[in-house]
Write an enzyme that holds these catalytic residues in place. Structure first.
Site, PDB file in Angstrom:
ATOM      1  CE  LYS A  22      47.238  34.851  27.104  1.00 52.06           C
ATOM      2  NZ  LYS A  22      46.141  35.702  27.585  1.00 52.06           N
ATOM      3  CG  ASN A  23      48.360  38.602  29.248  1.00 51.45           C
ATOM      4  OD1 ASN A  23      47.595  38.059  28.447  1.00 51.45           O
ATOM      5  ND2 ASN A  23      48.446  38.243  30.516  1.00 51.45           N
ATOM      6  CB  CYS A 116      35.643  34.159  33.278  1.00 51.99           C
ATOM      7  SG  CYS A 116      37.335  33.655  33.099  1.00 51.99           S
ATOM      8  NE  ARG A 121      39.680  37.282  34.602  1.00 53.38           N
ATOM      9  CZ  ARG A 121      40.586  36.800  33.752  1.00 53.38           C
ATOM     10  NH1 ARG A 121      40.462  35.589  33.281  1.00 53.38           N
ATOM     11  NH2 ARG A 121      41.591  37.538  33.365  1.00 53.38           N
ATOM     12  CG  ASP A 304      48.415  35.177  34.349  1.00 54.42           C
ATOM     13  OD1 ASP A 304      47.342  34.890  34.893  1.00 54.42           O
ATOM     14  OD2 ASP A 304      48.505  36.021  33.427  1.00 54.42           O
ATOM     15  NE  ARG A 396      42.077  31.696  25.634  1.00 56.27           N
ATOM     16  CZ  ARG A 396      41.398  32.306  26.579  1.00 56.27           C
ATOM     17  NH1 ARG A 396      40.671  31.625  27.420  1.00 56.27           N
ATOM     18  NH2 ARG A 396      41.457  33.609  26.695  1.00 56.27           N
TER      19      ARG A 396
HETATM   20  C1  UD1 Z   1      45.056  40.449  33.122  1.00 57.56           C
HETATM   21  C2  UD1 Z   1      45.747  39.370  32.329  1.00 57.56           C
HETATM   22  C3  UD1 Z   1      45.605  38.028  33.026  1.00 57.56           C
HETATM   23  C4  UD1 Z   1      46.106  38.136  34.483  1.00 57.56           C
HETATM   24  C5  UD1 Z   1      45.452  39.306  35.202  1.00 57.56           C
HETATM   25  C6  UD1 Z   1      46.021  39.561  36.579  1.00 57.56           C
HETATM   26  C7  UD1 Z   1      45.535  40.194  30.052  1.00 57.56           C
HETATM   27  C8  UD1 Z   1      44.927  40.041  28.710  1.00 57.56           C
HETATM   28  N1  UD1 Z   1      45.137  39.331  31.005  1.00 57.56           N
HETATM   29  O1  UD1 Z   1      43.675  40.103  33.181  1.00 57.56           O
HETATM   30  O2  UD1 Z   1      46.375  37.066  32.329  1.00 57.56           O
HETATM   31  O3  UD1 Z   1      45.762  36.948  35.179  1.00 57.56           O
HETATM   32  O4  UD1 Z   1      45.625  40.511  34.437  1.00 57.56           O
HETATM   33  O5  UD1 Z   1      47.394  39.775  36.503  1.00 57.56           O
HETATM   34  O6  UD1 Z   1      46.373  41.043  30.266  1.00 57.56           O
HETATM   35  N2  UD1 Z   1      38.508  43.636  38.678  1.00 57.56           N
HETATM   36  C9  UD1 Z   1      37.387  44.290  39.109  1.00 57.56           C
HETATM   37  N3  UD1 Z   1      36.780  45.178  38.274  1.00 57.56           N
HETATM   38  C10 UD1 Z   1      37.248  45.436  37.016  1.00 57.56           C
HETATM   39  C11 UD1 Z   1      38.402  44.776  36.575  1.00 57.56           C
HETATM   40  C12 UD1 Z   1      39.012  43.866  37.442  1.00 57.56           C
HETATM   41  O7  UD1 Z   1      36.926  44.090  40.232  1.00 57.56           O
HETATM   42  O8  UD1 Z   1      36.651  46.263  36.321  1.00 57.56           O
HETATM   43  C13 UD1 Z   1      39.177  42.664  39.564  1.00 57.56           C
HETATM   44  C14 UD1 Z   1      39.169  41.250  38.983  1.00 57.56           C
HETATM   45  O9  UD1 Z   1      37.968  40.566  39.274  1.00 57.56           O
HETATM   46  C15 UD1 Z   1      40.366  40.620  39.654  1.00 57.56           C
HETATM   47  C16 UD1 Z   1      41.342  41.795  39.758  1.00 57.56           C
HETATM   48  O10 UD1 Z   1      40.555  42.977  39.631  1.00 57.56           O
HETATM   49  O11 UD1 Z   1      40.044  40.180  40.943  1.00 57.56           O
HETATM   50  C17 UD1 Z   1      42.434  41.800  38.722  1.00 57.56           C
HETATM   51  O12 UD1 Z   1      41.880  41.657  37.433  1.00 57.56           O
HETATM   52  P1  UD1 Z   1      42.533  42.325  36.147  1.00 57.56           P
HETATM   53  O13 UD1 Z   1      43.880  42.842  36.455  1.00 57.56           O
HETATM   54  O14 UD1 Z   1      41.543  43.265  35.556  1.00 57.56           O
HETATM   55  O15 UD1 Z   1      42.673  41.089  35.181  1.00 57.56           O
HETATM   56  P2  UD1 Z   1      42.607  41.182  33.611  1.00 57.56           P
HETATM   57  O16 UD1 Z   1      43.055  42.529  33.181  1.00 57.56           O
HETATM   58  O17 UD1 Z   1      41.289  40.680  33.141  1.00 57.56           O
END
Ligand code: UD1
Length: 416
Positions: A22-23, A116, A121, A304, A396
């Site tokens: 999925k990811n 969320c 996030r 995850d 999902r």
């Molecule tokens: C992706 C995965 C999700 C997984 C996560 C962490 C997809 C579609 N989803 O989510 O399944 O749980 O990686 O491995 O690939 N953060 C910030 N600012 C930002 C972006 C992130 O502070 O602009 C923080 C988030 O709050 C969190 C951390 O960084 O604490 C990691 O988040 P991130 O890796 O971005 O998660 P996703 O990409 O949303």
């Protein structure tokens, strides 16, 4: 609303093929926005999130033709670089449209994902990165509005490791003018799969799989055929379920290397594991031993898989300390697991899981995707019937879960 009924106590046994990731599929679908030529994807999982992402691309004017585990996308006729709130709110990964749209059309309007279930996030790093590449960004009425005649290469240091943030910026940089260097980039295998797909489209990317990715922008990208990598989280979930039920399960089409951290913990729990090129056989003969762990960006233990390992620990011998370092508020499965008899205390970002002799069936509620997977694992071990409500969360990320677990001997049924 649909529910799952599971009668626990049967050791899982047999073979299951791992579905596409999925990811990896979600960012690669978004990458189709970067070219006017057709993008053909295979090994695409049949999941609600994939349908949502395809729906989002269609809403912008892209054409999509689906076949079993495949999709052909043509973003040649995209007219409206707009990702509305009603779609983004159901799937945070819609933010992945932001980079490609800004890069190819010079403009994008993408809804902010909003709150969320598993924590704050934010998407500040996606926005900061695009701004560093010269995009003008305005946040208006809940929407991110990005504009740039052409993005320019930049050196971008990301404060924390973000998976979709890295993917968004890597896609945007592929069409930018000049070189972009992403520092402290995510090293997740799904980032690597996206990079491979972009390279096949003509992008010039180096360093994917490390924490420094360099992208030399090109004028345009071409169409591609790409097979999505297998899902390491789905694979890990099946393995945890096999270990929890003291079963013997073989996974085929498994992303073996991407599972190192998870396999290591399963071995520590007492499982015997044989690994081949793309298959994994797990056998668990006795009660699992408790395993402590700490989530971390890849190659660390994946957040995850945290909920599924809490479920495994609920019946293990000993006490496990499970620390979540990526997301705050990602222990919502704990109170539902307690309804099944699990003994878990939360101290800050650590769950102390005291292994119980057994769990007992009850009605529980899924709160998010991986929480629902942990409930399925617990239900497979519990005595009597467990009914899991709100299983749209499960749909999902897990393809036809009841028939695939049923194939492994689980007594599981979907109730409508
Ligand atoms: C992706 C995965 C999700 C997984 C996560 C962490 C997809 C579609 N989803 O989510 O399944 O749980 O990686 O491995 O690939 N953060 C910030 N600012 C930002 C972006 C992130 O502070 O602009 C923080 C988030 O709050 C969190 C951390 O960084 O604490 C990691 O988040 P991130 O890796 O971005 O998660 P996703 O990409 O949303």
């Amino acid at each position: 609303m649909q529910k799952l009924s599971i009668h626990g106590g049967v050791p899982l046994s047999g073979e299951v093929r791992v579905a596409g990731a999925k990811n990896a599929a979600l960012p690669i679908l978004a990458a189709a926005l970067l070219t006017a030529e057709p993008v053909r994807l295979t090994n695409v999982p049949e999941l609600n999130d994939v349908t949502t992402m395809i729906g989002l691309l269609e809403r912008m004017g892209a054409r999509a033709r689906r076949s079993p585990h495949g999709v052909e996308l043509d973003a040649g006729a995209v007219t409206d670089p707009f990702a509305p709130y009603d779609l983004v709110k159901t799937m945070r990964a819609s933010i992945l449209a932001l980079g490609p749209l800004t890069a190819r059309f010079g403009e994008a309007r993408v809804s902010l994902p909003g709150g969320c279930a598993i924590g704050e996030r934010p998407v500040d790093l996606h926005i900061k990165g695009l701004a560093a590449m010269g995009a003008e960004i305005a946040i208006e009425a809940g929407y991110i509005h990005a504009k740039a005649r052409r993005l320019k290469g930049a050196r971008i240091f990301m404060d924390s490791v973000t998976v979709t943030g890295t993917e968004n910026l890597m896609m945007a940089a592929s069409l930018a003018d000049g070189e972009t260097v992403l520092e402290n980039a995510a090293r997740e295998p799904e980032v690597v799969d996206l990079a491979r797909c972009l390279i096949a489209m003509g992008a010039r990317i180096r360093g994917h799989g490390t924490d420094v990715i360099s992208i030399e922008g090109v004028e345009r990208l071409r169409g591609v055929e790409h097979a999505v990598m297998p899902d390491r989280i789905e694979a890990g979930t099946f393995l945890a379920a096999a270990a929890a039920t003291r079963g013997t399960v073989t996974l085929t089409q498994a992303p073996v290397e991407a599972l190192d951290a998870v396999l290591e913990k399963l071995r520590e729990a007492g499982a015997s594991i044989d690994v081949d090129r793309d298959s994994i056989r797990l056998r668990m003969g006795a009660r699992p031993r408790s395993v402590s762990l700490r989530t971390a960006p890849y190659p660390g233990f994946p957040t995850d898989m945290q909920a599924q390992f809490i479920a495994l620990n609920t019946v293990a011998e000993g006490t496990a300390f499970v620390t979540e370092t990526i997301f705050e508020n990602r222990f919502m499965h704990v109170q539902e697991l307690r309804r099944l008899g699990a003994r878990i205390e939360i101290e800050g970002n650590t769950a102390l899981v005291h292994g119980a002799e057994k769990l007992a069936g009850a009605t529980v509620m899924a709160t998010d995707l991986r929480a629902s997977a942990s409930l399925v694992i617990a239900a497979l071990m519990a005595e009597g019937e467990t009914v899991i409500e709100r299983i749209y969360h499960l749909d999902r990320g897990y393809e036809r879960i009841e028939s695939r677990l049923g194939q492994l001997g689980a007594r599981i049924a979907r109730l409508s």
